[in-house]
Design an enzyme around this catalytic site. Sequence first.
Site, mmCIF file in Angstrom:
data_model
loop_
_atom_site.group_PDB
_atom_site.id
_atom_site.type_symbol
_atom_site.label_atom_id
_atom_site.label_comp_id
_atom_site.label_asym_id
_atom_site.label_seq_id
_atom_site.Cartn_x
_atom_site.Cartn_y
_atom_site.Cartn_z
ATOM 1 C CD GLU A 1 -6.437 2.537 -3.680
ATOM 2 O OE1 GLU A 1 -5.768 3.553 -3.896
ATOM 3 O OE2 GLU A 1 -6.071 1.657 -2.867
ATOM 4 C CB THR B 1 1.303 12.079 5.628
ATOM 5 O OG1 THR B 1 0.143 11.422 5.142
ATOM 6 C CG2 THR B 1 2.299 12.262 4.488
#
Length: 796
Positions: free
Chosen positions: A372, A495
């Site tokens: 992340e 997206t």
Amino acid sequence: MVCCLWVLLALLLHLDHVACEDDAYSFTSKELKAYKQEVKELFYFGFDNYLEHGYPYDEVKPISCVPKKRNFEDPTDQGTNDILGNFTITLIDSLTTIAILEDRPQFLKAVRLVERTFPDGNFDIDSTIQVFEITIRVIGSLLSSHLYATDPTKAVYLGDDYDGSLLRLAQNMADRLLPAYLTSTGLPMPRRNIKRKWDVSEFPEFLETENNVAAMASPMFEFTILSYLTGDPKYEKVTRYAFDKTWSLRTGLDLLPMSFHPEKLTPYTPMTGIGASIDSLFEYALKGAILFDDSELMEVWNVAYEALKTNCKNDWFFANVMADTGHLFVPWIDSLSAFFSGLQVLAGDLDDAIANHLMFLKMWNTFGGIPERWNFSPPEFPPLSPLERSGAVALDNILPLEWYPLRPEFFESTYFLYRATKDPFYLNIGVHLLKDLKQRFKSNCGFAGFQNVITGELQDRMETFVLSETLKYLYLLFDEENELHNSASDVIFSTEAHPMWLPQEVRSNYKRNAKFNNSVYSSHLEICQKKDREQAGENTLSQRIVGFAKSIFHKGPPDEEATDPIIDYTIDTELPGTCSIKPHHVIGDEFWYSPMLSNFDRLFEIDSRFAATLIKPSHMHNYNAIELEPGFYNRWSNPQFSTCLIPPTTEIFELLFDLPGYHQLNPLMLENKTITFETFGGRSRLKIEKLQIYQIDYYGDLITASTFQDVSRKDIFSNACDAVASLYSPTYLYRVVAINGRILPRHGSVQIKKHSPVLTSNGTREEDEFKMDGIGINDHSQLMLECTPIINLFIV
């Protein structure tokens, strides 16, 4: 002659033996179809397990095989409740993947299940969710699925089996989310209860005081498509105003802080970049410009992209910087920024897309996924022993956020780069991603990503994007014959990877018939626009007063702060970067090779430059680099050209100019490798190389004495350099190797027109208007830095 025939026969037999010995990595149509089928089976494994163990709840836990439910006991559990609204979101978000599989029976079956789940055609559910996430996952999927169901050219076209139910559901959800925009600024609150859509009293204050830029601006894309399909412009008008208002909050560097208070408009963080919290604004500026044929959105993209390249671009990635200064803010990049290479492909910046994507490949090689957050610069504190630097302690320090939930962004960019280059390099990546999904992430009832890439612990959660995006992009990578790749329509992926297109009839009807009749939203927009005009008037009056005072009491232009030139010398922590690859795939006349393996001579530079923070966890020690897979490398590399540059030994630093005037977008690159700037105002960032004899330069070449021949240090406008100009040749020179994120090719140069802020139009300096200590121009028209020429930077 007989001898030649025998040699030819032996060669053919050898080639046939090699082909039969190992067909893997040949990427024939048969092989690609096999990979495609494997991905399809993986999708249905996850989807069917959701239907069996998760439905009608939102997700299925892939390890424990039980539903992942909304946290009704803790309304502040944002990680769960922002997305899980108790409305079968995995089912809805997966619809378009089934459509892309061109599986009409299963698509119809899934649509029927959605209709049975919402028999009244509405989302009358007592759930508070995040407006942005539900827009892209629910509304986006419903709109795209409606397009598939109603388009006779598509394989899953439903015809009389479909009555528009998905579009009605999308509109129902949009009507429940749109009240979030009824704020004093027109910017949306981040969350909304979709049952009590007008009631905001239940929200804890901390859940409503901050909204990120992507969430405030990006719903414009899906809501505008909804307006086209329904003929109701309120969705477009309200969300487009919010997009434009968000963009107006940018700093003087055209950079946006990542989050704001939607009512007070105060930024919550000075940081900006391309990753989480801001990514979709850039994505939808470009994609909206293309899909809606919108020149204003294209201008937003052009300005934003130029600002990012100037202030955030490093050799291999875009850093997170301060929005008002452009200085580095944090030494990490996040996994969501892996999407940007795909967006660069759409923008036509292929060379830079290739380089940026490579950074994330190296992360996958190291960690088995994209953490992340990953620190690209080793932390200075706490000091670590040599043993600690090679173990878990070091990994804890370089991975601020250590999970990887199978996010799709790396898959996405790999797909787009393959479509743009057809380089088998990206097919090879896909093969390994497929292998990892089967062997490392496939669990009992779905796919479990890493809870911790350091330990290899898996996460008992399968977010909806695994089925709706990750597997979709992997399938399309191998599906050369997919209808999307042969469509006459301009298809744009949202997206959330939902394909969007607007038939010409829909466009024409909307432009001709749409009327903004909703009094609630039209009146609200009028109030917001009136406030904007009043605010603009106050700002204009204030600027006039300040300008008038300065014209009386100060010599010089009215806005001194904006026109004072600033030069900032900063040592660049990044070593030199990439070079362009050849656009073709054939070297010679007979054999095909991978351009990345055969022409990209910085393929392994990242491995050495970031060795301090690309540290493999123990569970990854036997994981080989994807690009070095023997079956692939031996087949697709060309030994004659597969070489690496010698690492440079020169010093690299940056020169930062803040000058009066405006920054030129897209300067002209001439065929002679010269970048020409008609204007040189605003901010410019030059990467400068210090050249010394017998060092290895940025391009891997040896610097020889010839570089120092015919050097002039005579400043034509000043005598400040006269003393050194009459002495011996300099021991070092300077050269520009990159400007505003653009890497100059070998032997490249930069030209600045004389009427730029560096000089006045008549070629002389005006000391009262402009003065830059340490900057001169020699009689070769080269810019000089402290009496040392920058040998490829010319004033012409």
